[in-house]
Design a protein around this motif. Structure first.
Motif, PDB file in Angstrom:
ATOM      1  N   THR A  61     -82.039  57.890 -54.365  1.00 40.65           N
ATOM      2  CA  THR A  61     -80.867  58.808 -55.093  1.00 40.65           C
ATOM      3  C   THR A  61     -80.189  59.534 -53.911  1.00 40.65           C
ATOM      4  OG1 THR A  61     -82.042  59.203 -57.132  1.00 40.65           O
ATOM      5  CG2 THR A  61     -80.297  60.334 -56.783  1.00 40.65           C
ATOM      6  N   ILE A  62     -80.839  60.398 -53.063  1.00 43.27           N
ATOM      7  CA  ILE A  62     -80.137  60.838 -52.175  1.00 43.27           C
ATOM      8  C   ILE A  62     -79.670  60.172 -51.117  1.00 43.27           C
ATOM      9  CG2 ILE A  62     -80.484  62.837 -50.369  1.00 43.27           C
ATOM     10  CD1 ILE A  62     -82.212  64.198 -51.892  1.00 43.27           C
ATOM     11  N   PRO A  63     -80.197  59.207 -50.521  1.00 45.79           N
ATOM     12  CA  PRO A  63     -79.701  58.254 -49.514  1.00 45.79           C
ATOM     13  C   PRO A  63     -78.521  57.401 -50.073  1.00 45.79           C
ATOM     14  CG  PRO A  63     -81.931  57.944 -49.416  1.00 45.79           C
ATOM     15  CD  PRO A  63     -81.855  58.775 -50.629  1.00 45.79           C
ATOM     16  N   LEU A  64     -78.408  57.207 -51.386  1.00 51.99           N
ATOM     17  CA  LEU A  64     -77.182  56.669 -52.127  1.00 51.99           C
ATOM     18  C   LEU A  64     -76.073  57.551 -52.019  1.00 51.99           C
ATOM     19  CD1 LEU A  64     -78.765  54.228 -54.671  1.00 51.99           C
ATOM     20  CD2 LEU A  64     -77.828  53.483 -52.439  1.00 51.99           C
ATOM     21  N   ILE A  65     -76.145  58.519 -52.232  1.00 54.72           N
ATOM     22  CA  ILE A  65     -75.125  59.924 -52.425  1.00 54.72           C
ATOM     23  C   ILE A  65     -74.692  59.909 -51.092  1.00 54.72           C
ATOM     24  CG2 ILE A  65     -74.782  62.236 -52.974  1.00 54.72           C
ATOM     25  CD1 ILE A  65     -76.810  61.961 -55.288  1.00 54.72           C
ATOM     26  N   ILE A  66     -75.494  60.234 -50.043  1.00 56.02           N
ATOM     27  CA  ILE A  66     -75.061  60.236 -48.589  1.00 56.02           C
ATOM     28  C   ILE A  66     -74.389  59.100 -48.228  1.00 56.02           C
ATOM     29  CG2 ILE A  66     -75.761  60.517 -46.400  1.00 56.02           C
ATOM     30  CD1 ILE A  66     -76.024  63.139 -47.891  1.00 56.02           C
ATOM     31  N   LEU A  67     -74.565  57.920 -48.779  1.00 56.97           N
ATOM     32  CA  LEU A  67     -73.807  56.747 -48.453  1.00 56.97           C
ATOM     33  C   LEU A  67     -72.504  56.872 -49.018  1.00 56.97           C
ATOM     34  CD1 LEU A  67     -73.880  53.794 -47.145  1.00 56.97           C
ATOM     35  CD2 LEU A  67     -74.566  52.912 -49.268  1.00 56.97           C
ATOM     36  N   THR A  68     -72.298  57.097 -50.243  1.00 55.89           N
ATOM     37  CA  THR A  68     -70.972  57.539 -50.845  1.00 55.89           C
ATOM     38  C   THR A  68     -70.322  58.505 -49.968  1.00 55.89           C
ATOM     39  OG1 THR A  68     -71.991  56.925 -53.085  1.00 55.89           O
ATOM     40  CG2 THR A  68     -70.023  58.395 -53.023  1.00 55.89           C
ATOM     41  N   MET A  69     -70.891  59.679 -49.740  1.00 52.66           N
ATOM     42  CA  MET A  69     -70.111  60.508 -48.850  1.00 52.66           C
ATOM     43  C   MET A  69     -69.551  60.116 -47.634  1.00 52.66           C
ATOM     44  SD  MET A  69     -72.571  64.044 -49.888  1.00 52.66           S
ATOM     45  CE  MET A  69     -71.546  65.076 -48.621  1.00 52.66           C
ATOM     46  N   THR A  70     -70.416  59.383 -46.841  1.00 51.72           N
ATOM     47  CA  THR A  70     -70.102  58.371 -45.566  1.00 51.72           C
ATOM     48  C   THR A  70     -68.821  57.661 -45.694  1.00 51.72           C
ATOM     49  OG1 THR A  70     -72.412  58.923 -44.833  1.00 51.72           O
ATOM     50  CG2 THR A  70     -71.034  57.428 -43.774  1.00 51.72           C
ATOM     51  N   TRP A  71     -68.997  56.892 -46.456  1.00 58.01           N
ATOM     52  CA  TRP A  71     -67.764  56.162 -47.019  1.00 58.01           C
ATOM     53  C   TRP A  71     -66.557  56.912 -47.138  1.00 58.01           C
ATOM     54  CZ3 TRP A  71     -64.339  55.273 -51.018  1.00 58.01           C
ATOM     55  CH2 TRP A  71     -63.592  53.828 -50.908  1.00 58.01           C
ATOM     56  N   LYS A  72     -66.458  57.902 -47.620  1.00 57.11           N
ATOM     57  CA  LYS A  72     -65.561  58.818 -48.017  1.00 57.11           C
ATOM     58  C   LYS A  72     -64.909  59.460 -46.839  1.00 57.11           C
ATOM     59  CE  LYS A  72     -62.504  61.152 -50.933  1.00 57.11           C
ATOM     60  NZ  LYS A  72     -61.877  61.602 -49.662  1.00 57.11           N
ATOM     61  N   GLY A  73     -65.838  60.231 -46.032  1.00 53.88           N
ATOM     62  CA  GLY A  73     -65.481  61.173 -45.082  1.00 53.88           C
ATOM     63  C   GLY A  73     -65.287  60.515 -43.719  1.00 53.88           C
ATOM     64  N   ALA A  74     -65.987  59.185 -43.418  1.00 55.80           N
ATOM     65  CA  ALA A  74     -66.246  58.824 -42.030  1.00 55.80           C
ATOM     66  C   ALA A  74     -64.935  58.511 -41.169  1.00 55.80           C
ATOM     67  CB  ALA A  74     -67.127  57.457 -41.980  1.00 55.80           C
ATOM     68  N   GLY A  75     -63.950  57.947 -41.914  1.00 58.72           N
ATOM     69  CA  GLY A  75     -62.604  57.603 -41.328  1.00 58.72           C
ATOM     70  C   GLY A  75     -62.107  58.521 -40.688  1.00 58.72           C
ATOM     71  N   SER A  76     -61.823  59.767 -41.250  1.00 59.69           N
ATOM     72  CA  SER A  76     -61.253  60.918 -40.500  1.00 59.69           C
ATOM     73  C   SER A  76     -61.853  61.370 -39.375  1.00 59.69           C
ATOM     74  CB  SER A  76     -60.835  62.068 -41.471  1.00 59.69           C
ATOM     75  OG  SER A  76     -62.132  62.586 -42.009  1.00 59.69           O
ATOM     76  N   THR A  77     -63.020  61.390 -39.339  1.00 59.77           N
ATOM     77  CA  THR A  77     -64.052  61.967 -38.247  1.00 59.77           C
ATOM     78  C   THR A  77     -63.907  60.866 -37.334  1.00 59.77           C
ATOM     79  OG1 THR A  77     -65.519  63.053 -40.085  1.00 59.77           O
ATOM     80  CG2 THR A  77     -66.237  62.597 -37.642  1.00 59.77           C
ATOM     81  N   ALA A  78     -64.153  59.635 -37.434  1.00 53.98           N
ATOM     82  CA  ALA A  78     -63.862  58.493 -36.570  1.00 53.98           C
ATOM     83  C   ALA A  78     -62.503  58.494 -35.784  1.00 53.98           C
ATOM     84  CB  ALA A  78     -64.000  56.918 -37.108  1.00 53.98           C
ATOM     85  N   LEU A  79     -61.446  58.992 -36.671  1.00 46.05           N
ATOM     86  CA  LEU A  79     -60.116  59.283 -35.871  1.00 46.05           C
ATOM     87  C   LEU A  79     -60.249  60.425 -34.765  1.00 46.05           C
ATOM     88  CD1 LEU A  79     -57.561  58.807 -38.640  1.00 46.05           C
ATOM     89  CD2 LEU A  79     -58.153  56.987 -36.859  1.00 46.05           C
ATOM     90  N   ILE A  80     -60.765  61.420 -35.200  1.00 45.69           N
ATOM     91  CA  ILE A  80     -61.111  62.508 -34.243  1.00 45.69           C
ATOM     92  C   ILE A  80     -61.751  62.166 -33.087  1.00 45.69           C
ATOM     93  CG2 ILE A  80     -62.239  64.861 -34.012  1.00 45.69           C
ATOM     94  CD1 ILE A  80     -61.591  65.361 -36.812  1.00 45.69           C
ATOM     95  N   TYR A  81     -62.882  61.389 -32.927  1.00 47.66           N
ATOM     96  CA  TYR A  81     -63.454  60.909 -32.102  1.00 47.66           C
ATOM     97  C   TYR A  81     -62.616  59.710 -31.160  1.00 47.66           C
ATOM     98  CZ  TYR A  81     -68.192  62.399 -33.300  1.00 47.66           C
ATOM     99  OH  TYR A  81     -69.458  63.397 -33.714  1.00 47.66           O
ATOM    100  N   MET A  82     -61.959  59.180 -32.085  1.00 50.39           N
ATOM    101  CA  MET A  82     -61.066  58.122 -31.186  1.00 50.39           C
ATOM    102  C   MET A  82     -60.090  58.716 -30.143  1.00 50.39           C
ATOM    103  SD  MET A  82     -58.584  55.079 -32.770  1.00 50.39           S
ATOM    104  CE  MET A  82     -57.169  56.444 -33.043  1.00 50.39           C
ATOM    105  N   ALA A  83     -59.301  59.937 -30.857  1.00 46.23           N
ATOM    106  CA  ALA A  83     -58.277  60.698 -30.168  1.00 46.23           C
ATOM    107  C   ALA A  83     -59.030  61.229 -28.983  1.00 46.23           C
ATOM    108  CB  ALA A  83     -57.873  62.016 -31.199  1.00 46.23           C
ATOM    109  N   ASN A  84     -60.406  61.863 -29.093  1.00 47.07           N
ATOM    110  CA  ASN A  84     -61.031  62.420 -27.913  1.00 47.07           C
ATOM    111  C   ASN A  84     -61.484  61.212 -27.004  1.00 47.07           C
ATOM    112  OD1 ASN A  84     -64.004  63.224 -26.727  1.00 47.07           O
ATOM    113  ND2 ASN A  84     -62.805  65.027 -27.048  1.00 47.07           N
ATOM    114  N   ILE A  85     -61.898  60.241 -27.405  1.00 44.23           N
ATOM    115  CA  ILE A  85     -61.938  58.936 -26.523  1.00 44.23           C
ATOM    116  C   ILE A  85     -60.763  58.678 -25.629  1.00 44.23           C
ATOM    117  CG2 ILE A  85     -62.590  56.612 -26.389  1.00 44.23           C
ATOM    118  CD1 ILE A  85     -64.662  57.485 -28.719  1.00 44.23           C
ATOM    119  N   SER A  86     -59.767  58.416 -26.398  1.00 43.60           N
ATOM    120  CA  SER A  86     -58.264  58.074 -25.866  1.00 43.60           C
ATOM    121  C   SER A  86     -57.957  59.154 -24.596  1.00 43.60           C
ATOM    122  CB  SER A  86     -57.220  58.321 -26.724  1.00 43.60           C
ATOM    123  OG  SER A  86     -57.608  57.185 -27.773  1.00 43.60           O
ATOM    124  N   GLY A  87     -58.395  60.106 -24.597  1.00 39.06           N
ATOM    125  CA  GLY A  87     -57.982  61.389 -23.698  1.00 39.06           C
ATOM    126  C   GLY A  87     -59.117  61.259 -22.365  1.00 39.06           C
TER     127      GLY A  87
END
Length: 302
Positions: free
Chosen positions: A167-193
């Motif tokens: 139950t908990i891993p599947l809920i976390i998987l749902t949250m990761t699918w929802k929020g990973a994109g915006s955080t990935a763009l933050i990392y990408m902006a940092n890497i671009s620098g």
């Protein structure tokens, strides 16, 4: 000369005071709104947690009895344990996925804009709609979307969200699918620098992508990773509507969170003093986590 210097100092102090007053007048509306919507409810919650009540009307002062009742409540231990399990699984699943996506986006040469949009797209969707969609996807029995797909390849339907271990891993998987994109763009902006000459020199020396990521990219995003880790812990500690909608805290309290326990006290049992007491306890934990976050970001600035 002394009189002239004294006049100049007086003029400077006066102009400084005027600028200070102007600054305070600018931020005064924000301070008033913050006090009204944050500090006043917080103080009222502390007061309410020390009383017994009928509805929202306080009856008598009971001190810390509501706090003691929370610790003795049978759901508290499960909610507290599950909240920390949520945090652990969010670090195992959700912390490294954005880093991987950020590095992958940085190394992508063709269709970079398309992949950025694809990764960020889940963040555009409303949170409730996302949770409901994944709830249908992981529904147990023959009507669940995932079980329908598995049935096509000859695999029996699974219980998914009704399995306490999943139950908990599947809920976390749902949250990761929802929020990973915006955080990935933050990392990408940092890497671009990062200085591109470092990558060019490593490429000339024959370093592979993995070695460039390990020796150049990862050390460069380490400070950002520490900051985002603390923010992720703070966010996951307040998880509420994902388990509330997907499982309602079940099965058998296997996915109930500490914030859902507050919700149950307030809107199921209408026990507002206990809800207020638990909210105060959560507030203290978040103050500690926020202090850790500010300490880390301050070290990063230095």
């Amino acid at each position: 000369m002394d009189e002239t210097r004294e006049k100049k100092m007086t003029i400077k102090r006066t102009s400084k005071y005027k600028s200070d007053i102007a600054g305070w007048l600018i931020i005064l509306p924000s301070i008033i709104l913050f006090a009204f919507f944050v500090w006043e409810p917080l103080i009222e919650s502390i007061r309410l947690s020390l009383y017994s009540a009928k509805g929202m009307q306080t009856i008598e002062f009971v001190g810390f009895d509501n706090y003691a009742k929370i610790f003795n409540h049978p759901d508290f231990a499960a909610a507290l344990r599950n909240t920390f399990i949520y945090i652990v699984w969010s670090l195992v699943i959700g912390f490294f996925v954005p880093i991987f996506l950020g590095v992958l986006l940085t190394e992508t040469v063709h269709l970079k804009g398309f992949f950025r949009f694809g990764i960020y797209f889940p963040n555009i969707m409303p949170g409730i709609a996302t949770v409901m969609m994944w709830g249908y996807f992981f529904r147990p029995g023959p009507t669940g979307v995932l079980n329908i797909l598995l049935e096509k390849i000859g695999i029996e339907p699974q219980v998914w969200l009704t399995n306490p271990s999943w139950t908990i891993p599947l809920i976390i998987l749902t949250m990761t699918w929802k929020g990973a994109g915006s955080t990935a763009l933050i990392y990408m902006a940092n890497i671009s620098g990062i200085n591109p000459e470092l990558y060019e020199a490593a490429t000339i020396d024959g370093a592979s992508i993995l070695k460039r990521v390990r020796h150049i990219t990862m050390p460069s995003i380490f400070s950002l990773g520490k900051t985002l880790l603390i923010l992720q812990v703070i966010a996951v500690f307040q998880i509420l509507y994902e388990p509330l909608i997907m499982t309602n805290g079940g099965p058998n309290n296997a996915s109930i969170s500490i914030m859902q326990l507050v919700y149950n006290y307030a809107f199921r049992d209408f026990n507002y003093p206990m809800a207020a007491a638990l909210s105060v306890m959560i507030c203290l934990v978040l103050v500690v986590l926020s202090g850790t976050y500010f300490k880390i970001t301050k070290e990063k600035e230095y």
